[in-house]
Design an enzyme around this catalytic site. Sequence first.
Site, PDB file in Angstrom:
ATOM      1  CB  ALA A 787      17.305   6.167  26.311  1.00 50.61           C
ATOM      2  CG  PHE A 806      19.404   9.779  21.820  1.00 54.02           C
ATOM      3  CD1 PHE A 806      19.026   9.426  23.022  1.00 54.02           C
ATOM      4  CD2 PHE A 806      18.489   9.482  20.603  1.00 54.02           C
ATOM      5  CE1 PHE A 806      17.820   8.821  23.604  1.00 54.02           C
ATOM      6  CE2 PHE A 806      17.212   8.989  21.044  1.00 54.02           C
ATOM      7  CZ  PHE A 806      16.862   8.618  22.524  1.00 54.02           C
ATOM      8  CG  HIS A 807      21.894   3.755  22.654  1.00 55.70           C
ATOM      9  ND1 HIS A 807      20.888   2.927  22.738  1.00 55.70           N
ATOM     10  CD2 HIS A 807      23.008   2.785  22.321  1.00 55.70           C
ATOM     11  CE1 HIS A 807      21.237   1.843  22.507  1.00 55.70           C
ATOM     12  NE2 HIS A 807      22.322   1.746  21.989  1.00 55.70           N
ATOM     13  CB  SER A 808      16.614   5.173  20.740  1.00 57.41           C
ATOM     14  OG  SER A 808      15.207   4.963  21.025  1.00 57.41           O
TER      15      SER A 808
END
Length: 962
Positions: A787, A806-808
């Site tokens: 992530a 942000f990329h979970s």
Amino acid sequence: MANAKYKDKDGGVVLSFGGQWISWTHTAIAYAAFLSALIVGVSLHYTKIVQNEWYGYPEEWFPSVSATIGDRYPERSVFMLFIAITSGPRFALVGLWYLLTAKPGRVLPKAIALSGVIRTLTCGGWTYITSTDDHDWHDILMISYIVFTIPWTAGCLALSPPNAKAIKYRKYLGGAFFGTLVPLVYFFIQHKVHRVAGAYTIYAFFEWSLILFDVGFDAVTALDFSTFEVVVRDVKGASKGVNTSSVPTAVLEKEKERATAGVFAAGFHLGDALDIAADVYHGFIFWSILTSLGVVIWYFPLWHMGISGYEALVMSTVSPALLGIGPLRTLVVKNQRICHLLSLAGLLAYLVKGPEARLFTVGFGVWMGCLAWAATLYSDAVHPAKLEARILAWTAGLIMSSVAKFAWYTNNPIWPIMHAENGGWNGTGLFLAVLAALRFTRRAPLQSGGSGDKSGSPLLSAFGIGGLFFGLHSLLSDTSTMILWVWDGYPIRGPVSNVHGWYTIAAMTAGLLAGVFRPGAVATWTAYGVGCIGAAVLTLYHQWFGYYGALTLAAYLMAISVPLIANAAKRNPGTTFGLGFLIYNFLVLFHVWVVAYAFVPGGPLVREHTDWIMITMMTLIGAGVFNLVSQNASRKKAANKRRAAATGHRKYHIGTLGLLNVFFLCATFLRFPTNDYKPYHADDNVFTAGIWTIHFSLDNDMWSSEYRMRDLIKEMEVDVIGLLESDLQRVIMGNRDTTQFLAEDLGMYVDYGPGPNKHTWGAALLSKFPILNSTHHLLPSPVGELAPAIHATLDVYGTLVDVFVFHSGQEEDPEDRRLQSEYLAKLMGSSTRPAVLLSYLVTRPLEGNYNTYVSETSGMHDVDPSDWDRWCEYILFKGLRRTGYARVSRSTITDTELQVAKFVVPRSDEESAVAWTAGPELRNRRVEEHEVPEGWRFPAMFRGAGVRDHRYHVFDEPRYYS
């Protein structure tokens, strides 16, 4: 005498006006034009002409040429008066030079004379059209002048009469002119990008030096024109090539050859030049089709979210294995033209609308291209000079591909994902490709059998080819790839793609020339060791030191390609190229597996092991080097003799490489960042932030989507945007960088986020506001995909605002997502500044990990807690006044909508206190659109049905808050 406009057989009357005085007059007036403008400007407007966009006196204390000659009256008028007078002697100088050097049947003097005329005209263009008048035309004419200075300088050296003093001065002044360009560009970057005080003054000194060297180079003609009388009678016979100095003619000719690297030693023939141009362009076509295969394959696992079956088309490159069968080999070798023409199907693919059919069309083009090139190299292996020319065409084609991709913002204009609507030049490229293929194959094959050289191991040669082609494709098919490997955020401490990309091209060019001129030095363990060090430094380090390793590796890969490919061509192509491409394919898959480990069988075994890829690649190349160094000494001597006997093609290849470098520099100049970006509604102290998952810049119909994305972002007036699924720097994704086009076209600063060697799907930040600092994070991901996150600090109307992108992780990995939510909450909570989160959270509103992101720990608030229809994209904030929120449909650009929110930056301590302490009722109070100022409103064009299938949806209209 006035009518004497001919050259008699004794070299008598040439023309009816003076010889060396033409040169001296030109020199004196040209220097007077610039120096008089400098004197007048310093006397009348000193503080104004040393002022630039960042600094003035005393930080900057010497004016640039452009500021001196173009910005003020009367120095501008004084300059233009003198430069107009200079034009007469300048044209006369070019004419006299032609008369002095022209010989029957020689094309080069005519070409140099033409370049001299065009150079003179463009000089008038950039001096009379200043940057103040028209910045674009001034730049175009200035670039053109520098471009035509290259053949003029090289041609004057090549055609120089046997005059030792003139040759020496031309070497010194020409070298000084081009050598000055390097520090000139360096200090301009220091001024423009890094805003270093005083850098522009140093740049100005180098700029003035260019003027002195340029005019001085032309002044040397006085030494040659002295052979003419004032009546212009050739009393010494220089126009017939008689040596007028005490140095032997043979010595002077060798001096000229050394000064020009032997480029013009054997004369110039248009047919030969066209042959080389066609060869290199055909090599460019091969690389264009090969590099497009991964992109069209990637479309399918992208939409299937896993293995689709279409990945098998990566094996299209193994077609040379068929050449291991004798009858088939003979058939292909005898029908090379047909095979090369059939490979152009890869270019025709853009006309095929269906993604599946387009993929198979490209796969067929790659199959035929690899088969045809392997057969051609094998066929020409019996003739060392022709083989070398073919290898140069193949490798120079790679450089041309990288240059074209830079000019088109990392997209190749003839790829099958391009068409007229998104900047493609497919039709033009295809037309030229047909002409190039016909000329490339116009001579009958030399043979249908091997070269007769049976020494060495075909298996080791195949290993070397596999490692080499993977290195060339994965690292050198785009100049920004290795730069992004070493990128680590703001402040900028290393190279950037649109400014320093030429360094990669220069290293590739130098390496290729080393492989041609010094193959014995390249095919050694010492050179291999240097290449390994470069690979290790690139893999382990960042910023400039890491990039030095990248340049070393680039030079080595290009250099070793010449002996490795030549060695492979002399053996059974079914083994060397068939097996070689098979090994290359496994490396390509390995290259994807390290980041796609969550979606592929056996993926966790190679998770995040780019270091293993580099070790494997260099080990395979080492096997090829072992094969080379193990050849017997007699074979080496024989090969060296053959190479030395046939080098006539080299001058055209060197010229082609020079032109490619010049074209790249021109594109760099045009793409140079302005760093003067303005937000859409600065007067209202408001900014619009957005989040968008761009699905690797391929739309639903397999077209590159940058243009469509640009249009929506611009029309929505987004000032700050986070882009997810944005890392395209892999073979399977085409080694692209969408952020370059978006940032430069929209006028935004850009942080690419964690680089391609960080094994994420990418997170990027684009901002109209200066990015003062940024840090890249890889959040805890013990099971699933990594992530990525960016923590950046922006200067928003004088207030420092933190932005998080942000990329979970995946839905299938709940523990990863829990750990990531805790990490990011603490990271956001550590900021005491106003902040915005632009994110992909994989959670439902008000449930689960949502309550970790929106919590006392983070201090963040949801942009609209009542929006129940979200699952992935979220915008959170704190310390700002949120005034609007909207969701915009994606059309067919990607699989995710664009979410945007408007924020007002507090102007006073009271406004700031309200923004930080307002409770939910006050913070989330809805109002009607007419209750907010016009500058705070979203564009009306997306209401109702919207435009191009983009519209406000979910709420059917934007929401506004008090």
